[in-house]
Design a protein around this motif. Structure first.
Motif, PDB file in Angstrom:
ATOM      1  N   GLN A 269       8.993  -3.302   1.485  1.00 22.43           N
ATOM      2  CA  GLN A 269       9.127  -4.483   2.331  1.00 22.43           C
ATOM      3  C   GLN A 269       7.779  -4.902   2.928  1.00 22.43           C
ATOM      4  O   GLN A 269       7.472  -6.097   3.032  1.00 22.43           O
ATOM      5  N   THR A 270       6.974  -3.930   3.302  1.00 26.23           N
ATOM      6  CA  THR A 270       5.642  -4.249   3.833  1.00 26.23           C
ATOM      7  C   THR A 270       4.801  -4.958   2.771  1.00 26.23           C
ATOM      8  O   THR A 270       4.077  -5.926   3.071  1.00 26.23           O
ATOM      9  N   ALA A 271       4.906  -4.500   1.530  1.00 25.06           N
ATOM     10  CA  ALA A 271       4.170  -5.162   0.446  1.00 25.06           C
ATOM     11  C   ALA A 271       4.664  -6.591   0.250  1.00 25.06           C
ATOM     12  O   ALA A 271       3.866  -7.514  -0.005  1.00 25.06           O
ATOM     13  N   ASP A 272       5.963  -6.812   0.379  1.00 26.91           N
ATOM     14  CA  ASP A 272       6.511  -8.173   0.248  1.00 26.91           C
ATOM     15  C   ASP A 272       6.036  -9.076   1.384  1.00 26.91           C
ATOM     16  O   ASP A 272       5.759 -10.268   1.166  1.00 26.91           O
ATOM     17  N   VAL A 273       5.949  -8.496   2.598  1.00 27.29           N
ATOM     18  CA  VAL A 273       5.443  -9.296   3.729  1.00 27.29           C
ATOM     19  C   VAL A 273       4.001  -9.706   3.476  1.00 27.29           C
ATOM     20  O   VAL A 273       3.592 -10.840   3.773  1.00 27.29           O
ATOM     21  N   GLN A 274       3.199  -8.805   2.926  1.00 31.08           N
ATOM     22  CA  GLN A 274       1.808  -9.133   2.616  1.00 31.08           C
ATOM     23  C   GLN A 274       1.725 -10.278   1.613  1.00 31.08           C
ATOM     24  O   GLN A 274       0.900 -11.188   1.759  1.00 31.08           O
ATOM     25  N   LYS A 275       2.589 -10.248   0.594  1.00 31.09           N
ATOM     26  CA  LYS A 275       2.588 -11.330  -0.386  1.00 31.09           C
ATOM     27  C   LYS A 275       2.999 -12.655   0.242  1.00 31.09           C
ATOM     28  O   LYS A 275       2.464 -13.717  -0.104  1.00 31.09           O
ATOM     29  N   ALA A 276       3.942 -12.591   1.184  1.00 33.94           N
ATOM     30  CA  ALA A 276       4.422 -13.814   1.826  1.00 33.94           C
ATOM     31  C   ALA A 276       3.439 -14.368   2.847  1.00 33.94           C
ATOM     32  O   ALA A 276       3.515 -15.562   3.200  1.00 33.94           O
ATOM     33  N   HIS A 277       2.521 -13.536   3.341  1.00 29.57           N
ATOM     34  CA  HIS A 277       1.560 -13.962   4.368  1.00 29.57           C
ATOM     35  C   HIS A 277       0.151 -13.542   3.944  1.00 29.57           C
ATOM     36  O   HIS A 277      -0.448 -12.639   4.538  1.00 29.57           O
ATOM     37  N   PRO A 278      -0.416 -14.217   2.956  1.00 28.35           N
ATOM     38  CA  PRO A 278      -1.728 -13.800   2.424  1.00 28.35           C
ATOM     39  C   PRO A 278      -2.887 -14.067   3.385  1.00 28.35           C
ATOM     40  O   PRO A 278      -3.989 -13.548   3.149  1.00 28.35           O
ATOM     41  N   ASP A 279      -2.672 -14.828   4.451  1.00 31.89           N
ATOM     42  CA  ASP A 279      -3.771 -15.147   5.364  1.00 31.89           C
ATOM     43  C   ASP A 279      -4.076 -14.011   6.337  1.00 31.89           C
ATOM     44  O   ASP A 279      -5.088 -14.060   7.055  1.00 31.89           O
ATOM     45  N   VAL A 280      -3.219 -13.005   6.423  1.00 24.68           N
ATOM     46  CA  VAL A 280      -3.447 -11.855   7.297  1.00 24.68           C
ATOM     47  C   VAL A 280      -3.300 -10.576   6.474  1.00 24.68           C
ATOM     48  O   VAL A 280      -2.794 -10.603   5.349  1.00 24.68           O
ATOM     49  N   LYS A 281      -3.730  -9.464   7.048  1.00 26.39           N
ATOM     50  CA  LYS A 281      -3.620  -8.177   6.362  1.00 26.39           C
ATOM     51  C   LYS A 281      -2.428  -7.420   6.924  1.00 26.39           C
ATOM     52  O   LYS A 281      -2.348  -7.180   8.131  1.00 26.39           O
ATOM     53  N   VAL A 282      -1.479  -7.044   6.061  1.00 17.92           N
ATOM     54  CA  VAL A 282      -0.265  -6.340   6.475  1.00 17.92           C
ATOM     55  C   VAL A 282      -0.248  -4.970   5.800  1.00 17.92           C
ATOM     56  O   VAL A 282      -0.296  -4.872   4.569  1.00 17.92           O
ATOM     57  N   GLU A 283      -0.199  -3.917   6.615  1.00 14.82           N
ATOM     58  CA  GLU A 283      -0.243  -2.547   6.096  1.00 14.82           C
ATOM     59  C   GLU A 283       0.780  -1.691   6.841  1.00 14.82           C
ATOM     60  O   GLU A 283       1.314  -2.102   7.866  1.00 14.82           O
ATOM     61  N   GLU A 284       0.984  -0.478   6.325  1.00 14.95           N
ATOM     62  CA  GLU A 284       1.947   0.412   6.959  1.00 14.95           C
ATOM     63  C   GLU A 284       1.419   1.845   6.966  1.00 14.95           C
ATOM     64  O   GLU A 284       0.793   2.301   6.008  1.00 14.95           O
ATOM     65  N   THR A 285       1.667   2.530   8.053  1.00  9.40           N
ATOM     66  CA  THR A 285       1.331   3.943   8.160  1.00  9.40           C
ATOM     67  C   THR A 285       2.305   4.615   9.110  1.00  9.40           C
ATOM     68  O   THR A 285       3.141   3.954   9.732  1.00  9.40           O
ATOM     69  N   GLY A 286       2.191   5.919   9.218  1.00 10.85           N
ATOM     70  CA  GLY A 286       3.098   6.699  10.056  1.00 10.85           C
ATOM     71  C   GLY A 286       3.288   8.074   9.435  1.00 10.85           C
ATOM     72  O   GLY A 286       2.896   8.311   8.283  1.00 10.85           O
ATOM     73  N   SER A 287       3.915   8.964  10.159  1.00  8.87           N
ATOM     74  CA  SER A 287       4.115  10.326   9.650  1.00  8.87           C
ATOM     75  C   SER A 287       4.852  10.357   8.314  1.00  8.87           C
ATOM     76  O   SER A 287       4.469  11.114   7.408  1.00  8.87           O
ATOM     77  N   PRO A 288       5.922   9.560   8.117  1.00  9.33           N
ATOM     78  CA  PRO A 288       6.610   9.607   6.821  1.00  9.33           C
ATOM     79  C   PRO A 288       5.734   9.170   5.651  1.00  9.33           C
ATOM     80  O   PRO A 288       5.694   9.847   4.618  1.00  9.33           O
ATOM     81  N   SER A 289       5.031   8.038   5.796  1.00  2.00           N
ATOM     82  CA  SER A 289       4.204   7.555   4.683  1.00  2.00           C
ATOM     83  C   SER A 289       3.008   8.462   4.447  1.00  2.00           C
ATOM     84  O   SER A 289       2.579   8.652   3.299  1.00  2.00           O
ATOM     85  N   ILE A 290       2.454   9.054   5.517  1.00  2.00           N
ATOM     86  CA  ILE A 290       1.347   9.997   5.353  1.00  2.00           C
ATOM     87  C   ILE A 290       1.834  11.253   4.634  1.00  2.00           C
ATOM     88  O   ILE A 290       1.180  11.752   3.714  1.00  2.00           O
ATOM     89  N   SER A 291       2.992  11.786   5.027  1.00  5.23           N
ATOM     90  CA  SER A 291       3.545  12.969   4.363  1.00  5.23           C
ATOM     91  C   SER A 291       3.815  12.698   2.885  1.00  5.23           C
ATOM     92  O   SER A 291       3.549  13.543   2.024  1.00  5.23           O
ATOM     93  N   LYS A 292       4.319  11.517   2.603  1.00  6.35           N
ATOM     94  CA  LYS A 292       4.564  11.147   1.213  1.00  6.35           C
ATOM     95  C   LYS A 292       3.250  11.080   0.433  1.00  6.35           C
ATOM     96  O   LYS A 292       3.150  11.586  -0.688  1.00  6.35           O
ATOM     97  N   GLY A 293       2.225  10.494   1.033  1.00  8.15           N
ATOM     98  CA  GLY A 293       0.927  10.410   0.377  1.00  8.15           C
ATOM     99  C   GLY A 293       0.297  11.772   0.157  1.00  8.15           C
ATOM    100  O   GLY A 293      -0.308  12.028  -0.892  1.00  8.15           O
ATOM    101  N   VAL A 294       0.441  12.673   1.128  1.00  5.24           N
ATOM    102  CA  VAL A 294      -0.094  14.028   0.994  1.00  5.24           C
ATOM    103  C   VAL A 294       0.599  14.752  -0.159  1.00  5.24           C
ATOM    104  O   VAL A 294      -0.054  15.423  -0.969  1.00  5.24           O
ATOM    105  N   GLY A 295       1.918  14.621  -0.247  1.00  2.00           N
ATOM    106  CA  GLY A 295       2.649  15.264  -1.323  1.00  2.00           C
ATOM    107  C   GLY A 295       2.232  14.757  -2.699  1.00  2.00           C
ATOM    108  O   GLY A 295       2.060  15.544  -3.635  1.00  2.00           O
ATOM    109  N   GLU A 296       2.060  13.458  -2.821  1.00  2.00           N
ATOM    110  CA  GLU A 296       1.648  12.885  -4.107  1.00  2.00           C
ATOM    111  C   GLU A 296       0.241  13.335  -4.485  1.00  2.00           C
ATOM    112  O   GLU A 296      -0.027  13.671  -5.646  1.00  2.00           O
ATOM    113  N   LEU A 297      -0.666  13.348  -3.504  1.00  2.00           N
ATOM    114  CA  LEU A 297      -2.029  13.784  -3.785  1.00  2.00           C
ATOM    115  C   LEU A 297      -2.059  15.255  -4.162  1.00  2.00           C
ATOM    116  O   LEU A 297      -2.780  15.657  -5.091  1.00  2.00           O
TER     117      LEU A 297
END
Length: 718
Positions: free
Chosen positions: A136-164
């Protein structure tokens, strides 16, 4: 102990296809049962330690436990940023994984907005449900290209650590396997024989992974089990097979055709097979001391190490004799067709080993003094060892969520960390507790170490109260630690501490501080148990108190030197570019304990193998001095090859981006290298030469061994 490997080898060599089929059936059953039952991951409750853990348990009792939270960061100004933030909030509210969504919050400098999204479920489950939010965050970024939309937090960081971590582990296999195969090819000169140790190690790893899924229902998996199984499994799996295989080939060639393949396999089982059993039991028992840490992560490490080691021992005692019998039979038939007799392998020292042993044999006292002083010099940096918990701030910035995390903390410094003061009291005291916590918040609001913002929550039954204080400092900083000391040492005692209520402080900083303290409190018990186990295993294996004491001292020396080098490399910044890391100025609090336990077990591999060779010669009546030189020299090529394989496997973990795994791999690689090159070739033989026959005390003499082990094998002379 001697007869068991021989009996197993005799059956396996006598029924090779059954033995091979039975092994692969065992591996398939382990994997199949494990996958059908599934693993049991550690829960949030399993990680609770110290005062922080006690506070979290109290908060959970009132339904105030920490939830998985994601932050949508919108960088930009004006109406475009506001529209993007509102769009993100609306989209998140519609997701079934989401429990609540905050209104957009603007940064003090006006350059960014954030939307806080609380997920359903426990704190640790967030990473399993964060994918729809990222989409959903990626879709918001596509819908609003004039600003930068990103996401972070313990869940997304944990997911990124596991993948790495998964990507890094796959890369370590690519690095370690070819080098291991090349090493074994150089040792044996046969591709077919070189493949055997690798295949058995990989199948042992597969079986251990299946068994670990079953074991996780007793000892929950903290997410490190697979890494440890791969790390230890490749090392011991190849080593045990190498010890056994090398001895079998040596005996087969030495017999000059007088012994058939089954007979040489039985002799190898009576000698190297026994060493494998003793070594494997030593690793397993040493690893078991980690259960004393009373920590779910160390329990996972212990379970993984024990399982993969014991499975590797079973493979070397069951399927390996079958494979060797078949390979030996084929070699015999080829030699018969060509009318040739197999040449005996070189059993003397290599040039490097001979050069290292020469001063040891001539001047053992001087060699001992120089080698010990060098090892102590390597251990010297330990005096400046700084242990910390490798928390979220230490994660590599290759993870996209960590890059967003840094930008979020720049825009909203109050999110860097926090304290949670939890109070448990009777419902009738709710008014007093609330007033005291508000007083605490007012005092903290004037403290420059804190952010000045707070939130007070109370459970529905009015028994549990939680005050959250924002801290504008990362958990690893001195300012954050001082703020914790002030909250625990001043604000709590001066306010809620005066009430008749149970109070504890948790939060990011408390977790970070309490974990290393917990480890330090357990370290003496674990190290004491480890020393006792090492001593007992050596005495049991060789019936010598002196060798037991030497084993303890030498393991301490190699572990100290490895930890000293680890401190020198990772607490400084000079090696950052060389090893691709950013120094935290500290060593992970789990690393020293992990190194001590695993190294003490693995060192027994070389200890048992080398001393077994020396003891064989001594029991044949060879003088102790000559037995030491012959035993060390005769085993040097196997020890060197095995150590090279181990170092390769462990060193491949240095390329992993997760800091603790990188430090563990480096420490084990250095420790094994020092153990094989310095301890077993210089210090151990120097000590044994100086001690002479006293090495075997309390045994009065080394009597020749009875022919009960090799005798059955000799009856099969072809």
């Amino acid at each position: 102990m001697t007869n068991l490997p021989v009996r197993m080898a005799r059956w396996s060599a006598g029924h090779p296809w059954r033995g091979i089929a039975s092994w692969f059936l065992f591996v398939a059953l382990c994997l199949g049962i494990g996958m059908s039952v599934g693993g049991h991951a550690a829960t949030t409750e399993d990680y609770r330690i110290g005062e922080a853990g006690r506070a979290e348990a109290m908060a959970a009792e009132g339904g105030l436990q920490q939830k998985p939270v994601e932050h949508v960061l919108v960088t930009g100004t004006g109406t475009a940023a506001g529209a993007a933030a509102k769009d993100a909030a609306a989209r998140m509210k519609r997701l079934p994984e989401v429990e609540s969504v905050s209104a957009p919050i603007r940064a003090k400098d006006g350059t960014a907005l954030r939307v806080d999204v609380t997920l359903k479920g426990s704190e640790l489950q967030g990473k399993d449900h964060v994918e729809p939010l990222l989409a959903q965050t990626a879709d918001v970024q596509k819908a609003h290209p004039d600003v930068k939309v990103e996401e972070t937090g313990s869940p997304s960081i944990s997911k990124g650590v596991g993948e790495l971590r998964d990507d890094d582990l796959a890369r370590t296999e690519v690095i370690a396997l070819p080098i291991t195969l090349l090493t074994l090819l150089l040792v044996f000169g046969s591709f077919a024989v070189a493949v055997v140790p690798v295949v058995l190690a990989l199948t042992s790893i597969a079986a251990a992974i299946g068994l670990s899924m079953l074991a996780s229902h007793v000892f929950p998996d903290a997410g490190v089990g697979a890494s440890i199984i791969l790390l230890i499994g490749m090392a011991v799996g190849v080593d045990y097979t190498l010890f056994y295989l090398k001895r079998e080939r040596e005996e087969r060639a030495r017999s000059g055709g007088r012994l058939n393949a089954r007979a040489t396999v039985e002799i190898a089982a009576a000698t190297s097979g026994r060493s494998v059993v003793v070594s494997g039991l030593a690793v397993a028992v040493s690893s078991a001391t980690l259960y004393l840490a009373d920590d779910v992560i160390f329990s996972s490490i212990a379970t993984a190490a024990i399982l993969v080691t014991l499975v590797a021992v079973v493979s070397s005692l069951t399927v390996l004799p079958a494979v060797l019998a078949k390979l030996g039979g084929w070699a015999e038939r080829r030699a018969a067709r060509r009318g040739r007799v197999q040449k005996a392998p070189r059993t003397g020292n290599g040039r490097i080993t001979k050069a290292m042993l020469r001063p040891t044999g001539k001047h053992p006292a001087a060699t001992l003094a120089v080698a010990v002083l060098a090892m102590l010099a390597l251990a010297a940096p330990l005096l400046n060892l700084n242990l910390t918990d490798m928390g979220r701030d230490s994660h590599p910035r290759q993870i996209p969520a960590m890059q967003v995390y840094d930008r979020l903390n720049t825009a909203f410094p109050e999110l860097k960390s926090m304290h949670q003061i939890v109070v448990k009291a009777d419902a009738g005291q709710a008014g007093e507790v609330t007033a005291a916590l508000r007083d605490l918040a007012a005092r903290a609001g004037q403290d420059p170490l804190l952010a000045g913002t707070s939130e007070l929550r109370t459970s529905p039954d009015q028994r549990i109260h939680l005050l959250e204080l924002a801290v504008p400092h990362h958990v690893s900083t001195d300012e954050a630690r001082r703020s914790l000391d002030r909250v625990r040492g001043e604000y709590v005692p001066q306010t809620v501490g005066k009430l008749h209520a149970e109070t504890a402080v948790s939060g990011d900083i408390a977790r970070y501080a309490d974990y290393p303290e917990h480890q330090k409190s357990k370290l003496p018990f674990i190290v004491g148990a480890l020393l006792l186990v090492t001593f007992a295993m050596t005495v049991w294996a060789f019936r010598s108190v002196v060798l037991g004491l030497l084993g303890v001292a030498l393991n301490l020396l190699s572990a100290g030197a490895a930890l000293g080098l680890l401190t020198l490399v990772f607490q400084g910044t000079w090696a950052e570019g060389l090893l691709d890391f950013t120094s935290t100025g500290s060593i992970g609090s789990r690393v020293p304990l992990f190194l001590f336990v695993i190294l003490f077990g693995l060192s027994m591999d070389y200890q048992v193998f080398v001393i077994s060779r020396i003891r064989e010669a001594a029991r044949r009546g060879v003088p102790t001095r000559q037995a030491v030189l012959d035993g060390v020299g005769g085993s040097a090529s196997v020890v060197t090859s095995a150590a090279f394989v181990m170092v390769t496997v462990f060193a491949s973990f240095v390329f992993i981006h997760i800091m603790e795994l990188k430090q563990m791999g480096f420490a084990l690689a250095v420790a094994v290298l020092l153990d094989a090159a310095v301890i077993r070739i210089m210090i151990l033989p120097a000590l044994m030469l100086l001690l002479g026959d006293r090495c075997w005390w309390p045994s009065r003499s080394m009597r020749p061994a009875r022919d009960d082990a090799a005798g059955p094998a000799l009856q099969n002379v072809g």
